[in-house]
Design a protein around this motif. Structure first.
Motif, PDB file in Angstrom:
ATOM      1  N   ALA A  56       9.413   5.521  -2.554  1.00 18.71           N
ATOM      2  CA  ALA A  56       9.304   4.083  -2.777  1.00 18.71           C
ATOM      3  C   ALA A  56      10.047   3.342  -1.674  1.00 18.71           C
ATOM      4  O   ALA A  56      11.134   3.750  -1.270  1.00 18.71           O
ATOM      5  CB  ALA A  56       9.884   3.705  -4.134  1.00 18.71           C
ATOM      6  N   LEU A  57       9.440   2.271  -1.195  1.00 22.23           N
ATOM      7  CA  LEU A  57      10.029   1.415  -0.178  1.00 22.23           C
ATOM      8  C   LEU A  57      10.566   0.159  -0.846  1.00 22.23           C
ATOM      9  O   LEU A  57       9.949  -0.354  -1.789  1.00 22.23           O
ATOM     10  CB  LEU A  57       8.985   0.996   0.847  1.00 22.23           C
ATOM     11  N   THR A  58      11.685  -0.338  -0.342  1.00 24.01           N
ATOM     12  CA  THR A  58      12.262  -1.588  -0.811  1.00 24.01           C
ATOM     13  C   THR A  58      12.555  -2.465   0.396  1.00 24.01           C
ATOM     14  O   THR A  58      13.183  -2.012   1.353  1.00 24.01           O
ATOM     15  CB  THR A  58      13.566  -1.350  -1.595  1.00 24.01           C
ATOM     16  N   VAL A  59      12.096  -3.688   0.346  1.00 23.98           N
ATOM     17  CA  VAL A  59      12.400  -4.665   1.382  1.00 23.98           C
ATOM     18  C   VAL A  59      13.588  -5.481   0.897  1.00 23.98           C
ATOM     19  O   VAL A  59      13.530  -6.094  -0.180  1.00 23.98           O
ATOM     20  CB  VAL A  59      11.191  -5.579   1.662  1.00 23.98           C
ATOM     21  N   HIS A  60      14.665  -5.478   1.677  1.00 22.71           N
ATOM     22  CA  HIS A  60      15.879  -6.202   1.294  1.00 22.71           C
ATOM     23  C   HIS A  60      15.883  -7.622   1.836  1.00 22.71           C
ATOM     24  O   HIS A  60      16.396  -8.532   1.186  1.00 22.71           O
ATOM     25  CB  HIS A  60      17.116  -5.447   1.768  1.00 22.71           C
ATOM     26  N   ASP A  61      15.328  -7.793   3.012  1.00 29.48           N
ATOM     27  CA  ASP A  61      15.239  -9.119   3.602  1.00 29.48           C
ATOM     28  C   ASP A  61      14.196  -9.073   4.704  1.00 29.48           C
ATOM     29  O   ASP A  61      13.888  -7.999   5.235  1.00 29.48           O
ATOM     30  CB  ASP A  61      16.588  -9.562   4.171  1.00 29.48           C
ATOM     31  N   ALA A  62      13.675 -10.223   5.045  1.00 25.56           N
ATOM     32  CA  ALA A  62      12.674 -10.295   6.108  1.00 25.56           C
ATOM     33  C   ALA A  62      12.632 -11.717   6.639  1.00 25.56           C
ATOM     34  O   ALA A  62      12.949 -12.670   5.924  1.00 25.56           O
ATOM     35  CB  ALA A  62      11.299  -9.886   5.588  1.00 25.56           C
ATOM     36  N   THR A  63      12.233 -11.818   7.889  1.00 25.44           N
ATOM     37  CA  THR A  63      12.022 -13.130   8.494  1.00 25.44           C
ATOM     38  C   THR A  63      10.935 -13.004   9.550  1.00 25.44           C
ATOM     39  O   THR A  63      10.656 -11.898  10.029  1.00 25.44           O
ATOM     40  CB  THR A  63      13.327 -13.690   9.098  1.00 25.44           C
TER      41      THR A  63
ATOM     42  N   ALA B  89       0.835  -1.209   0.000  1.00 32.39           N
ATOM     43  CA  ALA B  89       0.000   0.000   0.000  1.00 32.39           C
ATOM     44  C   ALA B  89       0.867   1.256   0.000  1.00 32.39           C
ATOM     45  O   ALA B  89       0.563   2.231  -0.704  1.00 32.39           O
ATOM     46  CB  ALA B  89      -0.948  -0.006   1.194  1.00 32.39           C
ATOM     47  N   ALA B  90       1.940   1.243   0.764  1.00 28.58           N
ATOM     48  CA  ALA B  90       2.841   2.403   0.797  1.00 28.58           C
ATOM     49  C   ALA B  90       3.418   2.665  -0.585  1.00 28.58           C
ATOM     50  O   ALA B  90       3.500   3.815  -1.025  1.00 28.58           O
ATOM     51  CB  ALA B  90       3.954   2.182   1.815  1.00 28.58           C
ATOM     52  N   ASN B  91       3.800   1.616  -1.283  1.00 33.36           N
ATOM     53  CA  ASN B  91       4.370   1.795  -2.617  1.00 33.36           C
ATOM     54  C   ASN B  91       3.337   2.242  -3.646  1.00 33.36           C
ATOM     55  O   ASN B  91       3.702   2.815  -4.671  1.00 33.36           O
ATOM     56  CB  ASN B  91       5.100   0.527  -3.069  1.00 33.36           C
ATOM     57  N   ARG B  92       2.062   2.033  -3.363  1.00 32.65           N
ATOM     58  CA  ARG B  92       0.988   2.569  -4.228  1.00 32.65           C
ATOM     59  C   ARG B  92       0.559   3.970  -3.766  1.00 32.65           C
ATOM     60  O   ARG B  92      -0.298   4.575  -4.373  1.00 32.65           O
ATOM     61  CB  ARG B  92      -0.246   1.660  -4.173  1.00 32.65           C
ATOM     62  N   HIS B  93       1.135   4.437  -2.656  1.00 36.77           N
ATOM     63  CA  HIS B  93       0.727   5.692  -2.011  1.00 36.77           C
ATOM     64  C   HIS B  93      -0.749   5.642  -1.633  1.00 36.77           C
ATOM     65  O   HIS B  93      -1.457   6.650  -1.701  1.00 36.77           O
ATOM     66  CB  HIS B  93       1.058   6.904  -2.865  1.00 36.77           C
ATOM     67  N   ASP B  94      -1.187   4.484  -1.203  1.00 32.23           N
ATOM     68  CA  ASP B  94      -2.561   4.243  -0.762  1.00 32.23           C
ATOM     69  C   ASP B  94      -2.607   4.438   0.754  1.00 32.23           C
ATOM     70  O   ASP B  94      -2.432   3.487   1.518  1.00 32.23           O
ATOM     71  CB  ASP B  94      -2.974   2.826  -1.159  1.00 32.23           C
TER      72      ASP B  94
ATOM     73  N   GLY C 274      -5.298   2.365   2.664  1.00 32.02           N
ATOM     74  CA  GLY C 274      -4.940   0.960   2.681  1.00 32.02           C
ATOM     75  C   GLY C 274      -3.787   0.679   3.620  1.00 32.02           C
ATOM     76  O   GLY C 274      -3.760  -0.347   4.309  1.00 32.02           O
ATOM     77  N   MET C 275      -2.860   1.579   3.671  1.00 29.43           N
ATOM     78  CA  MET C 275      -1.706   1.418   4.550  1.00 29.43           C
ATOM     79  C   MET C 275      -2.110   1.517   6.017  1.00 29.43           C
ATOM     80  O   MET C 275      -1.783   0.650   6.823  1.00 29.43           O
ATOM     81  CB  MET C 275      -0.672   2.479   4.200  1.00 29.43           C
ATOM     82  N   VAL C 276      -2.815   2.563   6.367  1.00 34.27           N
ATOM     83  CA  VAL C 276      -3.202   2.788   7.760  1.00 34.27           C
ATOM     84  C   VAL C 276      -4.107   1.668   8.264  1.00 34.27           C
ATOM     85  O   VAL C 276      -4.062   1.308   9.443  1.00 34.27           O
ATOM     86  CB  VAL C 276      -3.857   4.179   7.930  1.00 34.27           C
ATOM     87  N   ALA C 277      -4.892   1.070   7.379  1.00 35.32           N
ATOM     88  CA  ALA C 277      -5.780  -0.029   7.766  1.00 35.32           C
ATOM     89  C   ALA C 277      -5.016  -1.229   8.314  1.00 35.32           C
ATOM     90  O   ALA C 277      -5.593  -2.060   9.025  1.00 35.32           O
ATOM     91  CB  ALA C 277      -6.630  -0.454   6.579  1.00 35.32           C
ATOM     92  N   GLU C 278      -3.736  -1.319   8.041  1.00 34.53           N
ATOM     93  CA  GLU C 278      -2.932  -2.453   8.517  1.00 34.53           C
ATOM     94  C   GLU C 278      -2.394  -2.256   9.937  1.00 34.53           C
ATOM     95  O   GLU C 278      -1.769  -3.152  10.493  1.00 34.53           O
ATOM     96  CB  GLU C 278      -1.774  -2.727   7.550  1.00 34.53           C
ATOM     97  N   PHE C 279      -2.651  -1.102  10.535  1.00 33.33           N
ATOM     98  CA  PHE C 279      -2.165  -0.806  11.883  1.00 33.33           C
ATOM     99  C   PHE C 279      -3.298  -0.880  12.897  1.00 33.33           C
ATOM    100  O   PHE C 279      -4.411  -0.418  12.637  1.00 33.33           O
ATOM    101  CB  PHE C 279      -1.549   0.598  11.929  1.00 33.33           C
TER     102      PHE C 279
ATOM    103  N   ARG D 298      -0.869  10.667   9.919  1.00 34.41           N
ATOM    104  CA  ARG D 298      -0.257  11.998   9.751  1.00 34.41           C
ATOM    105  C   ARG D 298       1.148  11.886   9.170  1.00 34.41           C
ATOM    106  O   ARG D 298       1.525  12.648   8.273  1.00 34.41           O
ATOM    107  CB  ARG D 298      -0.228  12.738  11.087  1.00 34.41           C
ATOM    108  N   ASN D 299       1.943  10.941   9.687  1.00 32.71           N
ATOM    109  CA  ASN D 299       3.316  10.787   9.205  1.00 32.71           C
ATOM    110  C   ASN D 299       3.343  10.473   7.712  1.00 32.71           C
ATOM    111  O   ASN D 299       4.059  11.126   6.940  1.00 32.71           O
ATOM    112  CB  ASN D 299       4.021   9.652   9.958  1.00 32.71           C
ATOM    113  N   TRP D 300       2.566   9.463   7.300  1.00 31.69           N
ATOM    114  CA  TRP D 300       2.627   9.025   5.914  1.00 31.69           C
ATOM    115  C   TRP D 300       1.936   9.988   4.968  1.00 31.69           C
ATOM    116  O   TRP D 300       2.359  10.134   3.809  1.00 31.69           O
ATOM    117  CB  TRP D 300       2.111   7.596   5.779  1.00 31.69           C
ATOM    118  N   ALA D 301       0.912  10.693   5.408  1.00 36.17           N
ATOM    119  CA  ALA D 301       0.299  11.718   4.560  1.00 36.17           C
ATOM    120  C   ALA D 301       1.331  12.797   4.236  1.00 36.17           C
ATOM    121  O   ALA D 301       1.437  13.255   3.087  1.00 36.17           O
ATOM    122  CB  ALA D 301      -0.922  12.328   5.245  1.00 36.17           C
TER     123      ALA D 301
END
Length: 151
Positions: A71-78, A21-26, A29-34, A58-61
């Protein structure tokens, strides 16, 4: 999913949906995940910690408005056995003056009821002018930023 952003590295769930959602600037949709009572702890900058999805909004707006190509990039995750998601990530965007900002770090995200309930947030601006490792060690030891001094 946009594999080039590394979203595919994340487990299915709220963190993956939030990054997409962040990468779509939605924003919605993004805030709904918190979770409404989301808690953000920023150990490197304790005064920056906050509580609540309203502050996330407020932060993301502000970020989306000020960095229209953010744009956000995820390099690794676990994912830990308790469901906590550890994510190494970065972001990049262009300010209105044309300067580019980028940050990189780690977020450790606690999940509750399919929402992001809390995060320990380690994200810092990428700094390319501070000198090599010798300069960094010298600055740590002496408090001076003399990049010319090595071992």
């Amino acid at each position: 999913m946009d594999a080039s952003s590394g979203v595919d590295r994340l487990p299915d769930g709220p963190v993956r949906r939030m990054v997409a959602a962040a990468n779509r600037h939605d924003l919605e949709g993004m805030v709904a995940e918190f979770a409404d009572d989301y808690e953000n702890v920023t150990p490197i900058h304790p005064a920056r910690g906050f509580r609540g999805a309203d502050q996330v909004r407020r932060n993301w707006a502000t970020l989306f408005a000020g960095l229209p190509d953010l744009a956000l990039t995820v390099h690794d995750a676990t994912t830990a056995p308790d469901g906590t998601v550890w994510m190494e990530w970065s972001n990049r965007g262009t300010r209105s003056d044309g300067s580019v900002i980028s940050s990189a770090g780690v977020a450790i995200l606690a999940i509750r009821d399919d929402r992001i309930a809390a995060a320990r947030f380690y994200l810092e601006p990428v700094e390319r002018e501070s000198g090599d490792v010798n300069a960094a060690v010298r600055t740590t030891v002496t408090g001076t930023a003399d990049a010319r001094v090595g071992p």
